[in-house]
Design a protein around this motif. Structure first.
Motif, mmCIF file in Angstrom:
data_model
loop_
_atom_site.group_PDB
_atom_site.id
_atom_site.type_symbol
_atom_site.label_atom_id
_atom_site.label_comp_id
_atom_site.label_asym_id
_atom_site.label_seq_id
_atom_site.Cartn_x
_atom_site.Cartn_y
_atom_site.Cartn_z
ATOM 1 N N LYS A 26 0.840 -1.213 0.000
ATOM 2 C CA LYS A 26 0.000 0.000 0.000
ATOM 3 C C LYS A 26 0.870 1.256 0.000
ATOM 4 O O LYS A 26 0.540 2.259 -0.646
ATOM 5 C CB LYS A 26 -0.932 -0.003 1.215
ATOM 6 C CG LYS A 26 -2.065 -1.010 1.152
ATOM 7 C CD LYS A 26 -2.970 -0.847 2.366
ATOM 8 C CE LYS A 26 -4.204 -1.754 2.284
ATOM 9 N NZ LYS A 26 -3.859 -3.170 2.464
ATOM 10 N N ALA A 27 1.999 1.217 0.730
ATOM 11 C CA ALA A 27 2.894 2.375 0.795
ATOM 12 C C ALA A 27 3.540 2.640 -0.563
ATOM 13 O O ALA A 27 3.710 3.802 -0.967
ATOM 14 C CB ALA A 27 3.968 2.143 1.855
ATOM 15 N N VAL A 28 3.888 1.585 -1.285
ATOM 16 C CA VAL A 28 4.469 1.744 -2.623
ATOM 17 C C VAL A 28 3.464 2.416 -3.553
ATOM 18 O O VAL A 28 3.804 3.356 -4.295
ATOM 19 C CB VAL A 28 4.908 0.381 -3.191
ATOM 20 C CG1 VAL A 28 5.297 0.511 -4.662
ATOM 21 C CG2 VAL A 28 6.078 -0.175 -2.393
ATOM 22 N N GLU A 29 2.210 1.961 -3.530
ATOM 23 C CA GLU A 29 1.174 2.571 -4.372
ATOM 24 C C GLU A 29 0.932 4.026 -3.978
ATOM 25 O O GLU A 29 0.742 4.894 -4.840
ATOM 26 C CB GLU A 29 -0.124 1.764 -4.278
ATOM 27 C CG GLU A 29 -0.057 0.418 -4.962
ATOM 28 C CD GLU A 29 0.368 0.528 -6.418
ATOM 29 O OE1 GLU A 29 -0.245 1.357 -7.148
ATOM 30 O OE2 GLU A 29 1.300 -0.181 -6.821
ATOM 31 N N TRP A 70 -6.918 6.918 13.465
ATOM 32 C CA TRP A 70 -7.594 5.685 13.885
ATOM 33 C C TRP A 70 -8.241 4.961 12.713
ATOM 34 O O TRP A 70 -8.293 3.737 12.660
ATOM 35 C CB TRP A 70 -8.641 6.017 14.948
ATOM 36 C CG TRP A 70 -9.259 4.809 15.580
ATOM 37 C CD1 TRP A 70 -10.480 4.271 15.304
ATOM 38 C CD2 TRP A 70 -8.680 3.962 16.578
ATOM 39 N NE1 TRP A 70 -10.700 3.161 16.083
ATOM 40 C CE2 TRP A 70 -9.613 2.943 16.879
ATOM 41 C CE3 TRP A 70 -7.463 3.966 17.260
ATOM 42 C CZ2 TRP A 70 -9.381 1.949 17.812
ATOM 43 C CZ3 TRP A 70 -7.220 2.973 18.199
ATOM 44 C CH2 TRP A 70 -8.174 1.984 18.466
ATOM 45 N N GLU A 71 -8.756 5.720 11.749
ATOM 46 C CA GLU A 71 -9.489 5.136 10.637
ATOM 47 C C GLU A 71 -8.573 4.401 9.649
ATOM 48 O O GLU A 71 -9.016 3.492 8.943
ATOM 49 C CB GLU A 71 -10.269 6.225 9.879
ATOM 50 C CG GLU A 71 -11.385 6.871 10.682
ATOM 51 C CD GLU A 71 -10.856 7.922 11.654
ATOM 52 O OE1 GLU A 71 -11.631 8.349 12.532
ATOM 53 O OE2 GLU A 71 -9.667 8.309 11.548
ATOM 54 N N PHE A 72 -7.312 4.791 9.572
ATOM 55 C CA PHE A 72 -6.377 4.188 8.631
ATOM 56 C C PHE A 72 -5.862 2.866 9.208
ATOM 57 O O PHE A 72 -5.625 2.754 10.411
ATOM 58 C CB PHE A 72 -5.209 5.144 8.381
ATOM 59 C CG PHE A 72 -4.438 4.848 7.132
ATOM 60 C CD1 PHE A 72 -4.945 5.166 5.889
ATOM 61 C CD2 PHE A 72 -3.200 4.234 7.203
ATOM 62 C CE1 PHE A 72 -4.240 4.887 4.725
ATOM 63 C CE2 PHE A 72 -2.480 3.948 6.051
ATOM 64 C CZ PHE A 72 -3.000 4.273 4.814
ATOM 65 N N PRO A 73 -5.681 1.817 8.382
ATOM 66 C CA PRO A 73 -5.349 0.492 8.911
ATOM 67 C C PRO A 73 -3.909 0.302 9.373
ATOM 68 O O PRO A 73 -3.560 -0.774 9.875
ATOM 69 C CB PRO A 73 -5.648 -0.437 7.730
ATOM 70 C CG PRO A 73 -5.438 0.405 6.520
ATOM 71 C CD PRO A 73 -5.918 1.780 6.917
ATOM 72 N N ALA A 74 -3.072 1.319 9.233
ATOM 73 C CA ALA A 74 -1.650 1.129 9.567
ATOM 74 C C ALA A 74 -1.456 0.669 11.004
ATOM 75 O O ALA A 74 -0.604 -0.180 11.295
ATOM 76 C CB ALA A 74 -0.877 2.423 9.316
ATOM 77 N N VAL A 95 6.289 6.585 5.164
ATOM 78 C CA VAL A 95 5.951 6.996 3.797
ATOM 79 C C VAL A 95 4.551 7.605 3.753
ATOM 80 O O VAL A 95 4.329 8.630 3.096
ATOM 81 C CB VAL A 95 6.047 5.792 2.837
ATOM 82 C CG1 VAL A 95 5.489 6.153 1.460
ATOM 83 C CG2 VAL A 95 7.495 5.332 2.709
ATOM 84 N N PHE A 96 3.613 7.004 4.464
ATOM 85 C CA PHE A 96 2.247 7.530 4.480
ATOM 86 C C PHE A 96 2.152 8.887 5.175
ATOM 87 O O PHE A 96 1.279 9.693 4.852
ATOM 88 C CB PHE A 96 1.313 6.546 5.197
ATOM 89 C CG PHE A 96 0.879 5.388 4.349
ATOM 90 C CD1 PHE A 96 0.108 5.584 3.217
ATOM 91 C CD2 PHE A 96 1.235 4.094 4.684
ATOM 92 C CE1 PHE A 96 -0.303 4.517 2.434
ATOM 93 C CE2 PHE A 96 0.829 3.022 3.918
ATOM 94 C CZ PHE A 96 0.064 3.225 2.787
#
Length: 306
Positions: A184-187, A269-273, A261-262
């Motif tokens: 996901k970070a690459v994209e 909280w909403e982001f899945p990281a 990277v993100f």
């Protein structure tokens, strides 16, 4: 399409429908496809799937940090097969207080979501206990609970064999959780624009992702070696120690790199990281931390005169 590719595709399809808050649907799909029985004995007594295939399925589901209790049920299934006991229903495993090894009946049941039974080891004998009340856990997607009731004796088992296999699957879980967020970070690096250009064109971002990529591939390599050792009948003990020890550190490093990277969105909280970070930090302690496993490797190699 070969068998391994079909397994990966099916696992990816189940993962694609995973709901971060509920995992009943995933668990039902895993049971219907037979993925929860991959290490059950076939007609010839051998497991129905290889360790390599089993690890492949685990890693694919872990890319979305699925909370269905696949790892726990597969480790329990392996222990039951090695003890010559027939599985009555899907079960998980009991861990010691530090989560570093299989535990006795009074320990903590791990990976318990949707399950009511756990397998423990008492004095070299496999026993089954009921899963009781849940307890708080750092990994928000994976259930942990107390055990209760009178243990049911199932037969003798080699704890070392069980733990070698368990370390393999937790390594696969670490790889999947790290690789999922890394992808996901690459994209994101290709799409996120700053100062008029994609951030992936910045050398600093490229360096972060390049190092993370080497760690992902190194995890995959040690996992593959350990799985093949089990599949070929070699003693997999050293290989699983190395794979789990390395992945316990590398997976955390990869997830932290992806979060960097993100940027700010990754700490919401909403982001899945945070789910990926919680998973790899929790997994790092299960069946031995890196420090503990490297210590075991040092002692064993020293004892062998190497």
């Amino acid at each position: 399409m070969n068998e391994d590719a079909l397994l990966r595709e099916t696992a990816a399809e189940i993962a694609g429908h995973c709901d971060a808050g509920r995992h009943d649907g995933c668990w039902k799909a895993l049971n219907e496809t037979g993925f929860t029985a991959l290490r059950d004995a076939g007609d010839d007594g051998a497991p129905m799937a290889t360790a390599t295939q089993t690890a492949l399925v685990v890693a694919e589901l872990s890319k979305v940090v699925c909370g269905a209790p696949l790892v726990g049920s597969l480790v329990a299934g392996e222990a039951l097969r090695l003890a010559g006991a027939a599985p009555e229903e899907p079960a998980t495993v009991v861990l010691a207080d530090d989560f570093g090894a299989l535990g006795a009946a009074g320990g903590t049941a791990w990976d318990t979501t949707s399950l009511g039974r756990a397998i423990a080891i008492d004095g070299g004998e496999l026993v089954a206990v009921a899963i009781g009340e849940p307890v708080p856990a750092g990994d928000l997607t994976r259930g942990v609970a107390r055990t209760e009731g009178v243990p049911e004796r199932l037969g003798a088992v080699d704890a070392r064999q069980c733990e070698d296999f368990a370390r393999l699957l937790v390594t696969a879980d670490l790889l999947g959780a790290a690789e999922g967020l890394f992808a996901k970070a690459v994209e994101y690096a290709k799409q996120r624009v700053q100062f008029g250009q994609a951030i992936g064109s910045f050398q600093a971002i490229q360096h972060i992702l390049a190092r993370a990529f080497t760690e992902v591939e190194a995890m995959r390599s040690t996992l593959t070696h350990a799985a093949r050792a089990i599949d070929t009948g070699e003693d997999p003990h050293t290989a699983t120690l190395v794979a789990k020890a390395y992945a316990s550190e590398a997976a955390v490093s990869v997830v932290e790199a992806a979060i960097q990277v993100f940027g700010g969105v990754a700490i919401t909280w909403e982001f899945p990281a945070h789910l990926h970070l919680r998973r790899v930090v929790a997994d790092a302690a299960v069946f031995g931390s890196a420090e503990h496993l490297y210590g075991l490797l040092h002692d064993e190699l020293e004892g062998a005169g190497r």
